[in-house]
Design an enzyme around this catalytic site. Structure first.
Site, short mmCIF file in Angstrom:
data_model
loop_
_atom_site.label_atom_id
_atom_site.label_comp_id
_atom_site.label_asym_id
_atom_site.label_seq_id
_atom_site.Cartn_x
_atom_site.Cartn_y
_atom_site.Cartn_z
N GLY A 71 48.01 1.52 14.17
CA GLY A 71 47.45 1.63 15.51
C GLY A 71 46.93 0.34 16.12
O GLY A 71 46.35 0.37 17.21
N ALA A 129 54.13 0.78 11.29
CA ALA A 129 52.74 0.48 11.63
C ALA A 129 52.56 -0.94 12.17
O ALA A 129 53.08 -1.90 11.62
CB ALA A 129 51.79 0.70 10.45
N LYS A 137 57.52 11.72 4.46
CA LYS A 137 56.93 10.38 4.49
C LYS A 137 55.61 10.45 3.73
O LYS A 137 54.69 11.18 4.13
CB LYS A 137 56.69 9.91 5.92
#
EC number: 2.8.1.10
Length: 254
Positions: A157, A183, A96
């Site tokens: 996050g 995300a 990734k």
């Protein structure tokens, strides 16, 4: 058959799991079991892949697909170096690509990501680049050899959901390569929404790791992803402005 194929490999679960932020690596086997996830990401900068003591890799089932990421890379050259280190250490060909030079919002640098993808794809890596959702950059990544693309739903996050949904919808409509929303997904309902939109998979970390009961939350996300995919395949009913009765409004008994 509803198969997800990435880089020639069949991926049975459409929920990818991240390994950051857990209080202990020992919880990872239960997270994987309850979520039924098969693809799991590891940040190379957080793992001593040469250590035999308290090594995160010891907690990951051998049947899982390791997806090392290049977290911490600030440019293509650093991402390429980290990818090569991961493969040399036995982590396989999947990678990734994360290239982030923005320290405030942690947004990916698409330009550097495209450069890294082109080099690593030519070297035989199965490249899954993390990117800002932009149609033209997605096409460039696919042309560079990306096996799947990973547009962000919201900054890393934040648990803010799919703030970029309209851009992701465009990418899903125009790109045949697998789309993995990555995300920002903070709730199982948001994961289901991504799947209902037609995303091929989602990657979740913070929402599970920060939950009061991470194992139960992992199971909830697994179910949500399955439900969202089934809803997409079933074809959702069309939204309408005007009301439409589900029962006849004429012919009542008098």
């Amino acid at each position: 058959m509803d198969n997800l194929i990435i880089g020639g490999t069949e991926v049975k679960s459409r929920l990818f799991i991240g390994t950051g932020k857990y209080s202990s690596n020992s919880i990872i086997p239960r997270i994987l079991k309850k979520s039924k996830s098969q693809v799991i990401t590891i940040a190379l900068r957080r793992v001593d892949i040469t250590s035999k003591e308290e090594n995160m890799l010891n907690y990951i089932n051998k049947d899982c697909i390791l997806l090392p990421n290049t977290s911490g890379a600030r440019n293509a050259e650093e991402a390429i170096r980290l990818a090569r280190i991961a493969r040399a250490a036995g982590c396989g060909n999947w990678i990734k690509i994360e290239v982030i030079s923005d320290n405030k919002y942690l947004l990916p640098d698409n330009y550097e990501t495209i450069k890294a993808t082109e080099v690593l794809a030519k070297e035989g890596f199965i490249v899954l680049p993390y990117m800002n959702p932009d149609l033209m950059d997605t096409k460039r990544l696919v042309n560079a050899g990306a096996a799947a693309v990973m547009p962000l739903g919201a900054p890393i996050g934040t648990n803010r959901g799919i703030a970029t949904k309209e851009m992701i919808r465009i990418i899903i409509d125009e790109i045949a390569t697998p789309i993995v929303v990555d995300a920002g997904i903070g709730k199982p309902s948001q994961a289901a929404e991504a799947m209902e939109m037609g995303a091929d998979a989602v990657l979740v970390n913070t929402a599970i790791a920060s939950a009061g009961n991470p194992v139960l939350m992992a199971e909830a996300f697994g179910l949500a992803v399955e439900s969202g995919r089934k809803a997409f395949l079933a074809k959702l009913g069309q939204e309408k402005l005007m009301a439409e009765a589900s029962s006849p409004l004429t012919g009542f008994l008098r």
